[in-house]
Design an enzyme around this catalytic site. Structure first.
Site: not given
Ligand code: NDP
Length: 283
Positions: A107, A70
């Site tokens: 999104d 992306k």
């Molecule tokens: P990124 O990898 O860019 O970001 C991950 C985020 O999750 C960060 O904010 C990270 O925090 C946080 N995180 C991960 N593990 C934990 C935890 N155990 N506790 C607290 N925070 C945590 O991923 P995306 O933003 O691209 O995607 C996030 C989710 O959204 C994915 O699971 C994806 O499948 C879902 N999604 C769903 C869509 C839909 O259409 N339903 C569309 C787009 C995404 P930190 O910065 O501290 O690491």
């Protein structure tokens, strides 16, 4: 391309075989009486731009972009981006116009439509957004534009939430007074809608939020989806959220918004969502 060749679309990613986008777009096309071909396109990890270029050079009309491309899609379309894509720093929808690659991020509009379908329009509501990755970035501007009175972004790494906050204020200062940011334990309380935009549920975890965050009648929404309630949804129920939902509706909603960009007609997401849910539960 001959006149009888259906218009070609695809979802591009790596891996890609899990993607539900071909089924969703095929259902929209049937609904709207549009003939198209929509494939899965596996791009090499070091060959995204070349794969996109070849696709469009061979007459392809539009691409959905998924993990991990992306941000590269954003770079590719950097001269022709929608505001939503610019704030998100990520693009999930590409198309060709006047020989140039254009990009948008749908999104956020997918999420908004799903919240409304669930009876929780964010207009006039206090919304807590948990997470500051690509998914959170994609929904911040649409949530603000939809008129939520307060939007607070909290994240495990608080500096990432603060950076997102600053990026929005820098580009769209008019939204500054409705937006704040902080760490998970600075989540505050009395939120009408709490959105989990982290990937925590994918690893069987829920973000470490304080216990008293939900207002009366609040919705807890997890962007992750599956056959069972996610860890975030289970925790939200235990902490007093009145309603919970997963992100399958957002997935269908973002696809509907891409379909509208490409075809000029917005399909009805509701029956397609019902079918997808049934397929998911049937395994
Ligand atoms: P990124 O990898 O860019 O970001 C991950 C985020 O999750 C960060 O904010 C990270 O925090 C946080 N995180 C991960 N593990 C934990 C935890 N155990 N506790 C607290 N925070 C945590 O991923 P995306 O933003 O691209 O995607 C996030 C989710 O959204 C994915 O699971 C994806 O499948 C879902 N999604 C769903 C869509 C839909 O259409 N339903 C569309 C787009 C995404 P930190 O910065 O501290 O690491």
């Amino acid at each position: 391309m001959t006149l009888n060749t259906p218009q070609r679309y695809a979802v591009i990613g790596n891996p890609i075989e899990h993607s539900r986008s071909p089924a969703i777009h095929a259902a929209f096309a049937r609904q709207c009486g549009i003939e198209l071909q929509y494939d899965r396109l596996l791009a090499p990890l070091d060959g995204f731009a070349d794969t996109v270029e070849t696709f469009f050079a061979n007459g392809g009309r539009g691409l959905n972009v998924t993990v991990p491309f992306k941000e590269q899609a954003f770079q590719l379309a950097r001269d022709h981006l929608s505001d939503r894509a610019r704030i998100a720093g990520a693009v999930n929808t590409l198309w060709h116009e006047d020989g140039k690659v254009h990009g948008c991020n749908t999104d956020g509009v997918g999420l908004l439509n799903d919240l409304r379908r669930l009876g929780h329009d964010p207009a006039g509501r206090r919304v807590l957004l948990v997470g500051a990755g690509g998914a959170a970035r994609g929904v911040v501007l649409p949530l603000l534009a939809a008129g939520c009175v307060e939007l607070r972004v909290v994240n495990r790494s608080s500096e990432r939430a603060v950076r997102l906050h600053h990026d929005v204020v820098e580009q769209l200062p008019q939204h500054g007074r409705h937006l704040s940011s902080g760490s998970l334990d600075e989540a505050g309380s009395d939120w009408d809608i709490v959105i989990n935009a982290t990937s925590s549920s994918l690893v069987g975890d829920a973000p470490a939020l304080p216990g008293e965050i939900y207002a009366t009648g609040a919705l807890a929404y997890d962007m992750v989806y599956g056959t069972e309630p996610t860890p975030f949804m289970l925790k939200a129920r235990a902490q007093g959220a009145a309603a919970c939902a997963d992100g399958l509706g957002m997935l269908v909603g973002q696809a509907a918004a891409s379909f509208e960009i490409w075809h000029g007609v917005l399909p009805d997401a509701v029956p397609v969502l019902a079918q997808l849910r049934a397929d998911l539960e049937a395994g």
